[in-house]
Design a protein around this motif. Structure first.
Motif, mmCIF file in Angstrom:
data_model
loop_
_atom_site.group_PDB
_atom_site.id
_atom_site.type_symbol
_atom_site.label_atom_id
_atom_site.label_comp_id
_atom_site.label_asym_id
_atom_site.label_seq_id
_atom_site.Cartn_x
_atom_site.Cartn_y
_atom_site.Cartn_z
ATOM 1 N N ALA A 27 3.955 -12.318 -32.292
ATOM 2 C CA ALA A 27 3.366 -11.134 -33.272
ATOM 3 C C ALA A 27 4.479 -12.138 -34.703
ATOM 4 O O ALA A 27 5.657 -12.315 -34.259
ATOM 5 C CB ALA A 27 3.267 -9.649 -32.479
ATOM 6 N N PRO A 28 4.068 -11.742 -35.372
ATOM 7 C CA PRO A 28 4.919 -11.933 -36.963
ATOM 8 C C PRO A 28 5.923 -11.344 -36.887
ATOM 9 O O PRO A 28 6.483 -9.924 -36.515
ATOM 10 C CB PRO A 28 4.404 -11.871 -38.076
ATOM 11 N N ALA A 29 7.232 -11.697 -37.343
ATOM 12 C CA ALA A 29 8.605 -11.011 -37.777
ATOM 13 C C ALA A 29 8.842 -11.093 -39.372
ATOM 14 O O ALA A 29 8.526 -12.276 -39.923
ATOM 15 C CB ALA A 29 9.186 -11.019 -36.710
ATOM 16 N N SER A 30 9.690 -11.029 -38.782
ATOM 17 C CA SER A 30 10.695 -10.722 -40.397
ATOM 18 C C SER A 30 10.898 -11.821 -40.911
ATOM 19 O O SER A 30 11.894 -12.889 -39.968
ATOM 20 C CB SER A 30 11.487 -10.024 -41.087
ATOM 21 N N PRO A 31 10.641 -12.624 -41.786
ATOM 22 C CA PRO A 31 11.229 -14.952 -41.858
ATOM 23 C C PRO A 31 12.787 -14.218 -41.804
ATOM 24 O O PRO A 31 13.372 -14.293 -42.383
ATOM 25 C CB PRO A 31 10.750 -15.119 -43.693
ATOM 26 N N ALA A 32 13.044 -15.977 -40.992
ATOM 27 C CA ALA A 32 14.784 -16.452 -41.011
ATOM 28 C C ALA A 32 14.820 -17.174 -42.076
ATOM 29 O O ALA A 32 14.022 -17.276 -42.710
ATOM 30 C CB ALA A 32 14.317 -17.053 -39.710
ATOM 31 N N LYS A 33 16.215 -17.310 -42.267
ATOM 32 C CA LYS A 33 16.757 -17.900 -43.571
ATOM 33 C C LYS A 33 16.332 -19.402 -43.494
ATOM 34 O O LYS A 33 17.238 -20.028 -42.725
ATOM 35 C CB LYS A 33 18.021 -17.882 -43.749
ATOM 36 N N ALA A 141 8.197 -22.141 -42.743
ATOM 37 C CA ALA A 141 7.734 -21.697 -43.123
ATOM 38 C C ALA A 141 7.168 -19.724 -43.284
ATOM 39 O O ALA A 141 6.992 -20.019 -42.112
ATOM 40 C CB ALA A 141 6.108 -22.114 -43.868
ATOM 41 N N ALA A 142 7.619 -19.285 -44.042
ATOM 42 C CA ALA A 142 7.470 -17.293 -43.715
ATOM 43 C C ALA A 142 5.566 -17.694 -44.535
ATOM 44 O O ALA A 142 5.533 -17.003 -45.398
ATOM 45 C CB ALA A 142 8.870 -16.867 -44.084
ATOM 46 N N THR A 143 5.091 -17.924 -43.409
ATOM 47 C CA THR A 143 3.639 -17.305 -43.532
ATOM 48 C C THR A 143 3.674 -15.856 -43.329
ATOM 49 O O THR A 143 4.121 -16.038 -42.586
ATOM 50 C CB THR A 143 2.610 -18.349 -43.112
ATOM 51 N N PRO A 144 2.277 -15.807 -43.587
ATOM 52 C CA PRO A 144 1.771 -14.294 -42.822
ATOM 53 C C PRO A 144 1.435 -13.807 -41.786
ATOM 54 O O PRO A 144 1.384 -12.989 -41.053
ATOM 55 C CB PRO A 144 0.529 -13.916 -43.682
ATOM 56 N N LYS A 145 1.390 -15.505 -40.873
ATOM 57 C CA LYS A 145 0.453 -15.520 -39.328
ATOM 58 C C LYS A 145 2.071 -15.449 -39.134
ATOM 59 O O LYS A 145 1.642 -15.413 -38.135
ATOM 60 C CB LYS A 145 0.087 -16.647 -39.202
ATOM 61 N N GLY A 146 3.611 -15.415 -39.503
ATOM 62 C CA GLY A 146 4.277 -15.265 -39.048
ATOM 63 C C GLY A 146 5.376 -16.620 -39.606
ATOM 64 O O GLY A 146 5.013 -17.793 -39.891
ATOM 65 N N PRO A 147 6.733 -16.948 -38.738
ATOM 66 C CA PRO A 147 7.658 -18.185 -39.052
ATOM 67 C C PRO A 147 6.276 -18.941 -38.030
ATOM 68 O O PRO A 147 6.160 -19.337 -37.542
ATOM 69 C CB PRO A 147 8.608 -17.633 -38.643
#
Length: 555
Positions: A27-33, A141-147
């Motif tokens: 499941a998508p999560a907050s994007p990493a740096k 890439a931090a995409t809508p589908k997840g990292p």
């Protein structure tokens, strides 16, 4: 998560088709740096290759741009796990490749997660550990589908040089360029983090051997030379960079140094006597040079009575020692120890050299130390007394020099006993010693002995981590200022035995040191006390030239 490898025109396209190789979509999560995570993936890849005995990959900016492009594109299509085509990669890779591969993944929220998943998948792992690959690009890439993660790897006959570190500041030096004063390097912030930093101090433009810490203590050999520090930053996959600070002003020194030496322990003792008593002396103490126990208490006694401590062979008085006693013309010679230590033949030789010869002896080393204290201090008393173990010598030697300075005896005890014996307590009372200083830690003089001494007066323990720093504590307690100081080896006893008598007589602290360097605590004490002359006791076999140069120990 998927991987793909593209070979040359005569090679087959390797695509992972097993279900397990298409990876785990979470499941998508907050994007990493991104930049930090990409760096961590790169470091982990090379760590895994190193563990497999493979050379590291070089991070290639052009390949990295392709990986970033594909990671972003995957975020725009329905299927989150889609490999780039052979033609697409071939059009973007730098020319000259012989093989390439691709790993992809969606949903892992950290570099650790994605690398763990890739290394658990045989196909992805094979790409990472393929010995032909030499370059890598990492896309995130931090995409809508997840990292979304992409690795593109290429095999090249030769690699471009790795990229330089982006941040490599010039270091600075703080502190005063002076012998025994610490210089400290400030490296600044290097990047991209993490960067490993190493230090090399230089004097007069040449590297100083072994000076590879972030701080540095100049020694006497560097006087007149400027000092710089070179900082080297390194990180796998990047070019190492070295930066050198601006030079300090030329090194100065507050110290003059010299050495008192002789062919053997007897000659060293004579040299010390001649330094302390260039004319005559009213008393001379004589002890065996073969062992230390009898003489440990003799140093402060001799100093308090205005005479040196000389050593003798047990069965015969060396002719050089006899000549020195004749030069000193003492009214009294005090023999320390019984006939088993200093023979009656030596006593007869001494009686031909002085009007009065007395012997201070006892049943054992502890009894001898009490007898010396009563002989030297019985008529005047001693408000302060030192108590040290008689089972070893370093603590008592430091206390002996301090005791000679303050007119205080050193009483030896069995440091392992549970309490001070009644004879020691009685001697302290008879001397009026209301202040008692225990030299050494509880392993040298037990806590039980310390507690039992409270029956006589106030008790202070003077101790630290080792014999060298304990000597510093003892001396800083005894002295507030001193213009001269003595250094003697703390590994053997003869030079320090006679040195304690000289140091006490001349109101100069005696520090015990290793054979090849000066502890930083000792250098700090010399500076604190304002010492301007340091005298090394014994020849180079006892204390190396580095000690006379005041070279700091590494620890």
């Amino acid at each position: 998560m998927r991987h793909r490898r593209l070979m040359t025109a005569v090679s087959s396209i390797l695509v992972a088709v097993a279900a397990g190789l298409f990876g785990l979509v979470v499941a998508p999560a907050s994007p990493a740096k991104a930049d930090t995570q990409e760096d961590q993936v790169f470091d982990r890849v090379n760590s895994e290759r190193a563990a497999a005995g493979l050379p590291p990959l070089v991070r290639d900016a052009q390949i990295e741009a392709a990986a970033e492009e594909w990671a972003n594109w995957m975020g725009t299509i329905p299927d989150p796990l889609t490999h780039s085509s052979n033609e697409w990669r071939a059009s973007r890779l730098p020319a000259g490749w012989s093989a390439n591969g691709e790993n992809i993944a969606v949903g892992q929220t950290s570099a650790t997660q994605v690398m763990t998943a890739w290394m658990a998948s045989p196909g992805h792992r094979a790409n990472i550990l393929d010995g032909r690959f030499t370059r890598i690009g990492i896309g995130y890439a931090a995409t809508p589908k997840g990292p979304t993660w992409v690795q593109i790897l290429g095999a090249y006959a030769s690699n471009p040089p790795p990229p330089p570190l982006t941040v490599s500041p010039t270091p600075t030096i703080s502190g005063t360029a002076r012998v025994a004063q610490t210089l400290t390097a400030t490296a600044g912030t290097w990047g991209p983090a993490p960067v490993s930093l190493s230090f090399q101090w230089n004097a007069g433009g040449a590297p100083v051997a072994g000076a590879t810490a972030s701080s540095f203590l100049p020694d006497q050999t560097l006087v007149g030379k400027t000092v710089t520090v070179t900082v080297t930053g390194s990180r796998p996959g990047y070019q190492s960079a070295s930066r050198t600070s601006a030079p300090t002003s030329p090194v100065t020194s507050p110290f003059a140094t010299d050495r008192l030496a002789g062919a053997d322990r007897y000659a060293v003792a004579i040299a010390l006597a001649q330094r302390g008593y260039p004319g005559t002396a009213p008393v001379v103490y004589v002890a065996t040079g073969a062992t230390y126990p009898d003489a440990l208490s003799a140093g402060p006694a001799a100093a308090s009575q205005g005479g040196p401590l000389l050593l003798t062979a047990g069965n015969a008085l060396p002719s050089a020692v006899a000549a020195e006693i004749s030069r000193l013309r003492p009214a009294t010679v005090v023999i320390v120890g019984g006939p088993a230590s200093v023979s009656t033949d030596v006593e007869r030789s001494l009686r031909a050299l002085a009007p009065t010869v007395t012997r201070v002896a006892g049943a054992d080393r502890f009894d001898v130390s009490r007898a010396i204290a009563r002989t030297a201090f019985g008529s005047t008393g001693a408000g302060t007394a030192y108590v040290a173990t008689g089972l070893n010598f370093p603590d008592a030697l430091a206390a002996g020099g301090a005791g000679g300075h303050s007119g205080s005896p050193v009483l030896l005890v069995d440091g392992t006993a549970g309490a001070a014996d009644s004879a020691t307590l009685a001697t302290l009372r008879s001397l009026g010693s209301a202040t008692i200083k225990v030299a050494g830690g509880p392993l040298s003089v037990s806590g039980g002995i310390q507690s039992s001494l409270l029956a006589v007066g106030g008790v202070t323990r003077l101790a630290d981590a080792d014999r060298y720093s304990t000597g510093v504590v003892i001396n800083l307690d005894a002295y507030s200022r001193a213009t001269s100081a003595y250094l003697a080896t703390g590994v053997t006893f003869p030079d320090a035995l006679t040195g304690a008598a000289l140091a006490g007589a001349l109101d100069a602290p005696l520090f015990v040191v290793p054979t090849d360097c000066v502890p930083r605590t000792v250098l700090g004490a010399l500076t604190t006390l304002g010492v301007t002359r340091v005298t090394v006791l014994g020849g180079p076999a006892s204390l190396a030239p580095a000690v006379q140069n005041l070279a700091a120990c590494a620890w």
